[in-house]
Design a protein around this motif. Sequence first.
Motif, PDB file in Angstrom:
ATOM      1  N   THR A  61       0.829  -1.210   0.000  1.00 37.47           N
ATOM      2  CA  THR A  61       0.000   0.000   0.000  1.00 37.47           C
ATOM      3  C   THR A  61       0.861   1.257   0.000  1.00 37.47           C
ATOM      4  O   THR A  61       0.632   2.188  -0.766  1.00 37.47           O
ATOM      5  N   ARG A  68      -2.377   1.229  -4.605  1.00 40.07           N
ATOM      6  CA  ARG A  68      -3.528   0.419  -4.998  1.00 40.07           C
ATOM      7  C   ARG A  68      -3.951   0.694  -6.441  1.00 40.07           C
ATOM      8  O   ARG A  68      -3.693   1.776  -6.967  1.00 40.07           O
ATOM      9  N   ILE A 122      -9.814   0.475  -5.981  1.00 39.30           N
ATOM     10  CA  ILE A 122      -9.723  -0.622  -5.001  1.00 39.30           C
ATOM     11  C   ILE A 122      -9.616  -0.030  -3.599  1.00 39.30           C
ATOM     12  O   ILE A 122      -8.756   0.805  -3.328  1.00 39.30           O
ATOM     13  N   ARG A 129      -9.183  -1.844  -0.617  1.00 40.72           N
ATOM     14  CA  ARG A 129      -8.128  -2.493   0.155  1.00 40.72           C
ATOM     15  C   ARG A 129      -7.553  -3.667  -0.622  1.00 40.72           C
ATOM     16  O   ARG A 129      -8.319  -4.498  -1.116  1.00 40.72           O
ATOM     17  N   PRO A 130      -6.228  -3.756  -0.720  1.00 42.09           N
ATOM     18  CA  PRO A 130      -5.646  -4.976  -1.304  1.00 42.09           C
ATOM     19  C   PRO A 130      -5.868  -6.157  -0.353  1.00 42.09           C
ATOM     20  O   PRO A 130      -6.085  -5.950   0.849  1.00 42.09           O
ATOM     21  N   GLY A 181      -5.186  -6.357  -5.915  1.00 40.31           N
ATOM     22  CA  GLY A 181      -5.611  -4.978  -5.720  1.00 40.31           C
ATOM     23  C   GLY A 181      -4.453  -3.999  -5.713  1.00 40.31           C
ATOM     24  O   GLY A 181      -4.662  -2.798  -5.658  1.00 40.31           O
ATOM     25  N   VAL A 182      -3.228  -4.555  -5.757  1.00 43.30           N
ATOM     26  CA  VAL A 182      -2.046  -3.700  -5.769  1.00 43.30           C
ATOM     27  C   VAL A 182      -1.730  -3.339  -7.225  1.00 43.30           C
ATOM     28  O   VAL A 182      -1.900  -4.158  -8.125  1.00 43.30           O
ATOM     29  N   ASP A 183      -1.276  -2.137  -7.435  1.00 45.49           N
ATOM     30  CA  ASP A 183      -1.030  -1.647  -8.790  1.00 45.49           C
ATOM     31  C   ASP A 183       0.301  -2.155  -9.342  1.00 45.49           C
ATOM     32  O   ASP A 183       1.242  -1.384  -9.592  1.00 45.49           O
ATOM     33  N   ASN A 222      -4.496  -7.366 -13.599  1.00 46.08           N
ATOM     34  CA  ASN A 222      -4.728  -6.029 -13.032  1.00 46.08           C
ATOM     35  C   ASN A 222      -5.504  -5.116 -13.980  1.00 46.08           C
ATOM     36  O   ASN A 222      -6.340  -4.325 -13.544  1.00 46.08           O
TER      37      ASN A 222
END
Lengths: 334, 334
Positions: free
Chosen positions: B115, B120, B124, B126-127, B291-293, B324
């Motif tokens: 985070t 994110r 999103i 929350r991852p 959910g992470v970029d 993603n």
Amino acid sequence: MGYSIAVDAMGGDHAPEAPVEGALTALGAFDDLTVTLLGDTAVIEKVLEGKEYNRDRLHILHTTQVVENEERSPADAIRRKKDSSMAVAMRMVREKKADGMVSAGNTGALLAGATLLVGRIPGILRPALSIALPTGERPTLVLDVGANMDCKPAYLVQFAQMSSIYYRAQYGVDSPRVGLLNVGAEGGKGNALTKEVYPMLREETALNFAGNVEARDLFAGAVEIAVCDGFAGNILLKTVEGAAGFILSLMKETISQSVKGKIGGLMLKPDLRDMKHKLDPSSVGGTPLLGVDGAVIKAHGNSKAAAMANAIGQCRRFLQSGVNEDIQKNIEIH
Amino acid sequence: MGYSIAVDAMGGDHAPEAPVEGALTALGAFDDLTVTLLGDTAVIEKVLEGKEYNRDRLHILHTTQVVENEERSPADAIRRKKDSSMAVAMRMVREKKADGMVSAGNTGALLAGATLLVGRIPGILRPALSIALPTGERPTLVLDVGANMDCKPAYLVQFAQMSSIYYRAQYGVDSPRVGLLNVGAEGGKGNALTKEVYPMLREETALNFAGNVEARDLFAGAVEIAVCDGFAGNILLKTVEGAAGFILSLMKETISQSVKGKIGGLMLKPDLRDMKHKLDPSSVGGTPLLGVDGAVIKAHGNSKAAAMANAIGQCRRFLQSGVNEDIQKNIEIH
């Protein structure tokens, strides 16, 4: 002084045989025991046919309804089925016609009935259901495992207090270690509930608080007791059941896939059976609903006669050791 | 087009050997892969000594710090240790110097860093960290297992959406069944969170929502995905670890207690080893932070070289299948 215990003869996967035969075994083991079997008289008498027992210490009370395992709403069922074997047993406890009761029937109904029909010990905020995990020499008690989905911090403090008293009485451990079930061992870990409960448990000097405990450490005997809310405890309980079943079936499959394995498996068969028994939650006997104003013991749904006898013996020990009197005396209201 | 993946060479129980050797295996398997190893150059070069590899596709980036497994506060550690192998790998992903990263290091630090350092996917909330339980032909994905202790209902809806996209890409199942981890199968069961999430999931027509699922049914392959808050998921994960370890050690003990058992055990040994491998979470490879970029893959802490190679391959597949991009396109903001 004797102990009178009401036994739900219609509850559980192996009813009526298991509760009726379990009652006979328990009556044989304890001279000071009186049992009332609740259920359909004709059905119960059929199981008793040809068996020897002391008629002065075994009574039958006819009931016309049964709380089934598959009730849509167990809480409604126990309310609606006023003449069910389970509900009548609970009313006997409330009206002091029995000192305690044992049932292998619907857990949800038993939980709802415990509060509705039996009532709580004065000062107790919420009764809790515990499970004794067979983790070694002594079991590890986990509670709550399903009575209270959303818990306030004070509930968990009372769970810790009640279970410490119970564990001492049941397993003879003077100062059982209590862990807070959590996602890490360090303080400050967890969700909003556990973060709030942690310092409260630390302040309870009458408790042997061992800090946070992770689920995997329960199997290494890290604590005697782990407290949690009923949601987390129920997930834990059912994960153990699922994982154990999965591993044992994987083992069977693995063994049956090779000739050498098959022979090895045959040689191991008695040992594996022994192991399966050790892992079986019902081998530990029943588990009490702590905080209820009476001894209410839940036997595992798949209990056979021996497990039912165990559970009845456990109910007697619960009464004999005065767990509820101790709880009432020692409980602190937050 | 190729894929460039940053590998934390200092993270995990078997670092630096496992990540470095795993990287070489992965480079051998995929022509379109470039790996940057992050860590102490001297240490990494020692492992590489005498091994053949394509220097055009393997780079080393020297870092001077290491996030340890036993950090007091993993979130502080990833913030403070700016030149750690893990933090630098994350910044590479953020700055698009790498397409993805793999680490077997401290999970808490990786979660915090995801985070803080990577960021994110827009939209999103929350991852989530998932775990793939090795429950049969296809694994069962459980999420969140530790990134979010207290969840709002909308988080769980997004977990369901993200994991459905991921599961499709990773395991080729068009419409994976999503269950809501709960204490009973019927609707209306559970705690405040699951009661609120249930109708929300039912309304998501893009999801194949299968209703509530109990932990024990995961092992029977009842669903492909189970969603829950990170507290419950972590309890489940660690209960599986604890129960599996307990049962396997009980089996060893049982076997060693009788001569017949010992012989049978010897004959079964290769089969049991095979079974232990099947149960090993690291056999499934790594698990992504959804959910992470960027592609951030967490390999199990005890991963050896083969498991690290798996996790790197998984990172490449994650990138190749455009998980993603799909998440960003399809996510609904509640």
